[in-house]
Design an enzyme around this catalytic site. Sequence first.
Site, PDB file in Angstrom:
ATOM      1  N   GLY A   1       0.463  -1.353  -0.191  1.00 50.66           N
ATOM      2  CA  GLY A   1      -0.054  -0.133   0.127  1.00 50.66           C
ATOM      3  C   GLY A   1       0.706   1.196  -0.143  1.00 50.66           C
ATOM      4  O   GLY A   1       0.504   2.223   0.316  1.00 50.66           O
ATOM      5  N   ALA A   2       2.140   1.297  -0.683  1.00 47.52           N
ATOM      6  CA  ALA A   2       2.958   2.516  -0.384  1.00 47.52           C
ATOM      7  C   ALA A   2       2.866   3.187  -1.083  1.00 47.52           C
ATOM      8  O   ALA A   2       3.425   4.402  -0.692  1.00 47.52           O
ATOM      9  CB  ALA A   2       3.990   1.438  -1.118  1.00 47.52           C
ATOM     10  N   ARG A   3       1.581   3.766  -2.214  1.00 49.41           N
ATOM     11  CA  ARG A   3       1.057   4.568  -2.510  1.00 49.41           C
ATOM     12  C   ARG A   3       0.195   5.780  -2.300  1.00 49.41           C
ATOM     13  O   ARG A   3      -0.443   6.260  -2.064  1.00 49.41           O
ATOM     14  CB  ARG A   3       0.868   4.610  -4.467  1.00 49.41           C
ATOM     15  CG  ARG A   3       2.372   4.011  -4.970  1.00 49.41           C
ATOM     16  CD  ARG A   3       1.791   4.375  -6.308  1.00 49.41           C
ATOM     17  NE  ARG A   3       1.773   3.394  -6.898  1.00 49.41           N
ATOM     18  CZ  ARG A   3       1.999   2.060  -7.863  1.00 49.41           C
ATOM     19  NH1 ARG A   3       3.316   1.872  -7.471  1.00 49.41           N
ATOM     20  NH2 ARG A   3       1.411   1.375  -8.154  1.00 49.41           N
TER      21      ARG A   3
ATOM     22  N   VAL B   1      -1.678   6.388   4.176  1.00 50.67           N
ATOM     23  CA  VAL B   1      -0.396   6.226   5.104  1.00 50.67           C
ATOM     24  C   VAL B   1       0.667   5.239   4.367  1.00 50.67           C
ATOM     25  O   VAL B   1       1.404   6.033   5.574  1.00 50.67           O
ATOM     26  CB  VAL B   1      -1.567   5.169   6.479  1.00 50.67           C
ATOM     27  CG1 VAL B   1      -0.530   4.281   7.040  1.00 50.67           C
ATOM     28  CG2 VAL B   1      -2.806   5.888   7.081  1.00 50.67           C
TER      29      VAL B   1
ATOM     30  N   HIS C   1     -14.176  10.754  10.011  1.00 49.27           N
ATOM     31  CA  HIS C   1     -13.107  10.622   9.027  1.00 49.27           C
ATOM     32  C   HIS C   1     -13.313  11.523   7.978  1.00 49.27           C
ATOM     33  O   HIS C   1     -14.925  11.340   7.727  1.00 49.27           O
ATOM     34  CB  HIS C   1     -13.303   8.828   8.362  1.00 49.27           C
ATOM     35  CG  HIS C   1     -12.720   8.178   9.679  1.00 49.27           C
ATOM     36  ND1 HIS C   1     -13.417   7.884  10.853  1.00 49.27           N
ATOM     37  CD2 HIS C   1     -11.258   7.528   9.933  1.00 49.27           C
ATOM     38  CE1 HIS C   1     -12.117   7.102  11.557  1.00 49.27           C
ATOM     39  NE2 HIS C   1     -11.172   7.096  10.872  1.00 49.27           N
ATOM     40  N   HIS C   2     -12.816  10.934   6.919  1.00 48.97           N
ATOM     41  CA  HIS C   2     -12.530  11.615   5.233  1.00 48.97           C
ATOM     42  C   HIS C   2     -13.456  10.702   4.719  1.00 48.97           C
ATOM     43  O   HIS C   2     -13.766   9.506   4.814  1.00 48.97           O
ATOM     44  CB  HIS C   2     -11.023  11.265   4.829  1.00 48.97           C
ATOM     45  CG  HIS C   2     -10.468  10.610   5.328  1.00 48.97           C
ATOM     46  ND1 HIS C   2     -10.574   9.254   4.297  1.00 48.97           N
ATOM     47  CD2 HIS C   2      -9.716   9.830   6.125  1.00 48.97           C
ATOM     48  CE1 HIS C   2     -10.118   7.797   4.708  1.00 48.97           C
ATOM     49  NE2 HIS C   2      -9.965   7.924   5.549  1.00 48.97           N
TER      50      HIS C   2
ATOM     51  N   LYS D   1     -12.931   6.950   3.445  1.00 45.07           N
ATOM     52  CA  LYS D   1     -12.815   5.559   3.999  1.00 45.07           C
ATOM     53  C   LYS D   1     -13.252   5.046   3.312  1.00 45.07           C
ATOM     54  O   LYS D   1     -14.537   4.818   3.092  1.00 45.07           O
ATOM     55  CB  LYS D   1     -12.736   5.525   4.979  1.00 45.07           C
ATOM     56  CG  LYS D   1     -12.679   4.844   5.383  1.00 45.07           C
ATOM     57  CD  LYS D   1     -12.497   5.953   7.427  1.00 45.07           C
ATOM     58  CE  LYS D   1     -12.488   4.272   8.534  1.00 45.07           C
ATOM     59  NZ  LYS D   1     -11.386   3.397   8.205  1.00 45.07           N
TER      60      LYS D   1
HETATM   61  N1  LIG Z   1      -4.424   1.571  12.084  1.00 45.29           N
HETATM   62  C1  LIG Z   1      -4.055   2.803  11.601  1.00 45.29           C
HETATM   63  O1  LIG Z   1      -3.497   3.098  12.610  1.00 45.29           O
HETATM   64  C2  LIG Z   1      -4.393   3.281  10.846  1.00 45.29           C
HETATM   65  C3  LIG Z   1      -5.215   1.879   9.638  1.00 45.29           C
HETATM   66  N2  LIG Z   1      -5.704   2.387   8.278  1.00 45.29           N
HETATM   67  C4  LIG Z   1      -6.358   1.783   7.645  1.00 45.29           C
HETATM   68  O2  LIG Z   1      -4.849   1.255   6.532  1.00 45.29           O
HETATM   69  C5  LIG Z   1      -6.236   1.111   5.064  1.00 45.29           C
HETATM   70  C6  LIG Z   1      -5.161   2.236   4.418  1.00 45.29           C
HETATM   71  O3  LIG Z   1      -5.893   3.300   4.178  1.00 45.29           O
HETATM   72  P1  LIG Z   1      -5.425   4.617   3.428  1.00 45.29           P
HETATM   73  O4  LIG Z   1      -3.873   4.722   3.746  1.00 45.29           O
HETATM   74  O5  LIG Z   1      -6.206   6.144   4.443  1.00 45.29           O
HETATM   75  O6  LIG Z   1      -5.731   3.901   2.071  1.00 45.29           O
HETATM   76  P2  LIG Z   1      -5.678   4.254   0.665  1.00 45.29           P
HETATM   77  O7  LIG Z   1      -6.780   4.279   0.032  1.00 45.29           O
HETATM   78  O8  LIG Z   1      -4.862   5.954   0.501  1.00 45.29           O
HETATM   79  O9  LIG Z   1      -4.585   3.174   0.638  1.00 45.29           O
HETATM   80  C7  LIG Z   1      -4.296   2.535  -0.130  1.00 45.29           C
HETATM   81  C8  LIG Z   1      -3.520   1.991  -1.198  1.00 45.29           C
HETATM   82  O10 LIG Z   1      -3.191   0.095  -1.109  1.00 45.29           O
HETATM   83  C9  LIG Z   1      -3.335   0.053  -2.233  1.00 45.29           C
HETATM   84  N3  LIG Z   1      -4.000  -1.010  -2.565  1.00 45.29           N
HETATM   85  C10 LIG Z   1      -4.760  -1.850  -2.487  1.00 45.29           C
HETATM   86  N4  LIG Z   1      -4.969  -2.962  -3.173  1.00 45.29           N
HETATM   87  C11 LIG Z   1      -3.587  -3.624  -2.586  1.00 45.29           C
HETATM   88  C12 LIG Z   1      -2.835  -4.822  -2.495  1.00 45.29           C
HETATM   89  N5  LIG Z   1      -3.398  -5.952  -2.552  1.00 45.29           N
HETATM   90  N6  LIG Z   1      -1.392  -4.611  -2.508  1.00 45.29           N
HETATM   91  C13 LIG Z   1      -0.983  -3.547  -2.265  1.00 45.29           C
HETATM   92  N7  LIG Z   1      -1.398  -2.633  -2.271  1.00 45.29           N
HETATM   93  C14 LIG Z   1      -2.888  -2.517  -2.306  1.00 45.29           C
HETATM   94  C15 LIG Z   1      -3.980   0.836  -3.192  1.00 45.29           C
HETATM   95  O11 LIG Z   1      -4.087   1.486  -4.080  1.00 45.29           O
HETATM   96  P3  LIG Z   1      -5.411   2.252  -5.263  1.00 45.29           P
HETATM   97  O12 LIG Z   1      -5.764   2.916  -5.287  1.00 45.29           O
HETATM   98  O13 LIG Z   1      -4.958   1.283  -6.417  1.00 45.29           O
HETATM   99  O14 LIG Z   1      -6.437   0.673  -4.778  1.00 45.29           O
HETATM  100  C16 LIG Z   1      -3.706   2.739  -2.057  1.00 45.29           C
HETATM  101  O15 LIG Z   1      -2.485   2.664  -3.090  1.00 45.29           O
HETATM  102  C17 LIG Z   1      -7.603   1.475   5.336  1.00 45.29           C
HETATM  103  O16 LIG Z   1      -7.646  -0.002   6.064  1.00 45.29           O
HETATM  104  C18 LIG Z   1      -7.671   2.279   6.734  1.00 45.29           C
HETATM  105  O17 LIG Z   1      -8.776   2.239   7.597  1.00 45.29           O
HETATM  106  C19 LIG Z   1      -5.595   4.043   7.811  1.00 45.29           C
HETATM  107  C20 LIG Z   1      -4.732   4.715   8.552  1.00 45.29           C
HETATM  108  C21 LIG Z   1      -4.284   4.486  10.208  1.00 45.29           C
HETATM  109  O1  LIG Z   2      -9.024   5.327   7.524  1.00 45.84           O
HETATM  110  C1  LIG Z   2      -8.776   6.004   7.854  1.00 45.84           C
HETATM  111  O2  LIG Z   2      -8.466   7.238   7.754  1.00 45.84           O
HETATM  112  C2  LIG Z   2      -7.836   5.188   9.719  1.00 45.84           C
HETATM  113  N1  LIG Z   2      -8.406   3.915   9.663  1.00 45.84           N
HETATM  114  C3  LIG Z   2      -8.083   3.439  10.912  1.00 45.84           C
HETATM  115  C4  LIG Z   2      -9.345   2.726  11.562  1.00 45.84           C
HETATM  116  O3  LIG Z   2     -10.272   2.661  10.342  1.00 45.84           O
HETATM  117  O4  LIG Z   2      -9.831   2.852  12.932  1.00 45.84           O
HETATM  118  C5  LIG Z   2      -7.277   3.793  12.214  1.00 45.84           C
HETATM  119  C6  LIG Z   2      -8.331   5.767  11.632  1.00 45.84           C
HETATM  120  O5  LIG Z   2      -9.346   6.249  12.306  1.00 45.84           O
HETATM  121  C7  LIG Z   2      -7.805   6.268  10.157  1.00 45.84           C
END
Ligand SMILES: NC(=O)C1=CN([C@@H]2O[C@H](COP(=O)(O)OP(=O)(O)OC[C@H]3O[C@@H](n4cnc5c(N)ncnc54)[C@H](OP(=O)(O)O)[C@@H]3O)[C@@H](O)[C@H]2O)C=CC1
Ligand SMILES: O=C(O)C1=N[C@H](C(=O)O)C[C@H](O)C1
Length: 243
Positions: A3-5, A8, A128-129, A132
Amino acid sequence: MLGARGKVGAEVCRAVEAAPDTELVASVDAGDDIAALVEAGAGVVVDFTHPDAVMDNLRFCIEHGVHAVVGTTGFDQARLDQLETWLADAPGVGVLIAPNFSIGAILMMRFAAQAAPFFDSVEVVELHHPSKADAPSGTAGRTAELIAAARREAGSAPMPDATSTGIEGARGADVDGVRVHSLRVRGLVAHQEVLLGTAGETLTIRHDSLDRISFTPGVLVGVRAIADRPGLTVGLDGFLDIE
Ligand SMILES: NC(=O)C1=CN([C@@H]2O[C@H](COP(=O)(O)OP(=O)(O)OC[C@H]3O[C@@H](n4cnc5c(N)ncnc54)[C@H](OP(=O)(O)O)[C@@H]3O)[C@@H](O)[C@H]2O)C=CC1
Ligand SMILES: O=C(O)C1=N[C@H](C(=O)O)C[C@H](O)C1
């Protein structure tokens, strides 16, 4: 990094590169080949992808003996049980699932559970945004479970609620007997309030992640520690020096 792009994932990549004791060896996103992680010799994989993708990712990591630090949400008991099954065949491999890596959110969850038995009513509002994927948030779900467990242990009475008619959904989701309300509003990042009330007083516990850098110190804590924690761990609490 898986999920590098993503929103988070990009922050985590920067944090891993900036830290003196960690190295970013592979960045994988949707459409890339996950095998690149193993080919690059990754010792730990960090996953911030999507609830629909994370289980396949983890099966791959566990099968290849790579530890995983997971922020992606969407874990119910069935998924955790599945991970335990896979991990039973991979002794020494550690997987950390943390619904929230920010220290403020971890403390907010703790304070909410601590306070919950002292009040008649407890409800959770998460904000949240709008991009999500899941609702309620993983953090809100976990908070509700911790509140419910604390109230069960204390023998708390059911919460008062005379609602018998109205529009479906108006009272939010029922998570383990705790009402959880999800708001999706452009401009927000990640926020949560726990509202507690009893006769003549209320207490509100609020946490705000204003920037996604709030998650990266916790992720690095997990990355540094996971090799010494074989099996499944839920929540970062056990990796931190808090009682
Ligand atoms: N535990 C914590 O503290 C936090 C958890 N989260 C959680 O983390 C997750 C990601 O959040 P966020 O960064 O906002 O989401 P984003 O959609 O911004 O990022 C997710 C990325 O993962 C990519 N992706 C999707 N499927 C795959 C795969 N099979 N392999 C590799 N990459 C993949 C997506 O690509 P594409 O867009 O092309 O699908 C996208 O670039 C969510 O479930 C969120 O709730 C978020 C913040 C904090
Ligand atoms: O998707 C998010 O942005 C976040 N996801 C996590 C969650 O579902 O609790 C953590 C944080 O709230 C941000």
